[in-house]
Write an enzyme that holds these catalytic residues in place. Sequence first.
Site, PDB file in Angstrom:
ATOM      1  N   CYS A 191       0.843  -1.185   0.000  1.00  0.00           N
ATOM      2  CA  CYS A 191       0.000   0.000   0.000  1.00  0.00           C
ATOM      3  C   CYS A 191       0.883   1.241   0.000  1.00  0.00           C
ATOM      4  O   CYS A 191       1.856   1.318   0.750  1.00  0.00           O
ATOM      5  CB  CYS A 191      -0.905   0.000   1.230  1.00  0.00           C
ATOM      6  SG  CYS A 191      -2.010   1.419   1.353  1.00  0.00           S
ATOM      7  N   HIS A 223     -10.191   1.255   1.368  1.00  0.00           N
ATOM      8  CA  HIS A 223      -9.695   2.594   1.741  1.00  0.00           C
ATOM      9  C   HIS A 223     -10.859   3.551   1.967  1.00  0.00           C
ATOM     10  O   HIS A 223     -10.880   4.303   2.947  1.00  0.00           O
ATOM     11  CB  HIS A 223      -8.798   3.180   0.647  1.00  0.00           C
ATOM     12  CG  HIS A 223      -7.355   2.864   0.807  1.00  0.00           C
ATOM     13  ND1 HIS A 223      -6.622   3.205   1.919  1.00  0.00           N
ATOM     14  CD2 HIS A 223      -6.481   2.255  -0.031  1.00  0.00           C
ATOM     15  CE1 HIS A 223      -5.373   2.805   1.774  1.00  0.00           C
ATOM     16  NE2 HIS A 223      -5.262   2.214   0.594  1.00  0.00           N
ATOM     17  N   GLU A 263      -9.050  -0.660  -2.836  1.00  0.00           N
ATOM     18  CA  GLU A 263      -9.447   0.755  -2.904  1.00  0.00           C
ATOM     19  C   GLU A 263     -10.801   1.007  -2.243  1.00  0.00           C
ATOM     20  O   GLU A 263     -10.979   2.029  -1.576  1.00  0.00           O
ATOM     21  CB  GLU A 263      -9.439   1.251  -4.350  1.00  0.00           C
ATOM     22  CG  GLU A 263      -8.082   1.146  -5.046  1.00  0.00           C
ATOM     23  CD  GLU A 263      -6.912   1.732  -4.272  1.00  0.00           C
ATOM     24  OE1 GLU A 263      -7.095   2.751  -3.570  1.00  0.00           O
ATOM     25  OE2 GLU A 263      -5.806   1.178  -4.363  1.00  0.00           O
TER      26      GLU A 263
END
Length: 163
Positions: free
Chosen positions: A89, A135, A132
Amino acid sequence: MSVRDIRLFGDPVLRSACAPIDDIDDGVRALVRDLLETVALPGRAGVAANQIGVGLRAFSYNIDGDIGYILNPTLVEVSGDPVPMGEGCLSVPGLWHDAIRHPHAKVVGIDLDGNELVLEGDGLLAQALQHETDHLDGKLFLDRLTPEDRRTAMREVRESAWF
């Protein structure tokens, strides 16, 4: 529009769920340009808006030279037995561990014109879609590690020069 700095582990924006985009205005268009420029750098598979300090549901991707974005993505489908996949990441630089991911994923969102956008795939694309959207929900890949690997990763974070 520009390549934006990546926020690092420990920044509270990375642990906050992102707000949906209600109005597609000049600010959102500028965000998409920044996300696309930021993900275009070599070695980047995806960048979520909160990784560049913006708490909105948007991310960009760069998979095998295919660069794009999606607004308000929702992970609507995963399939296949979850397996450990080597993962890193940008917000946790220098670490690489096996995160538990499904081999197939599908997200649904919109583009800058408000049209439905569907991204679906296997392998690296599936992994990026899951990473993603995590996130945007305030989760990091560290949360997808086995307990033993997470302890090791957290020790590596504490010992890293950037932390």
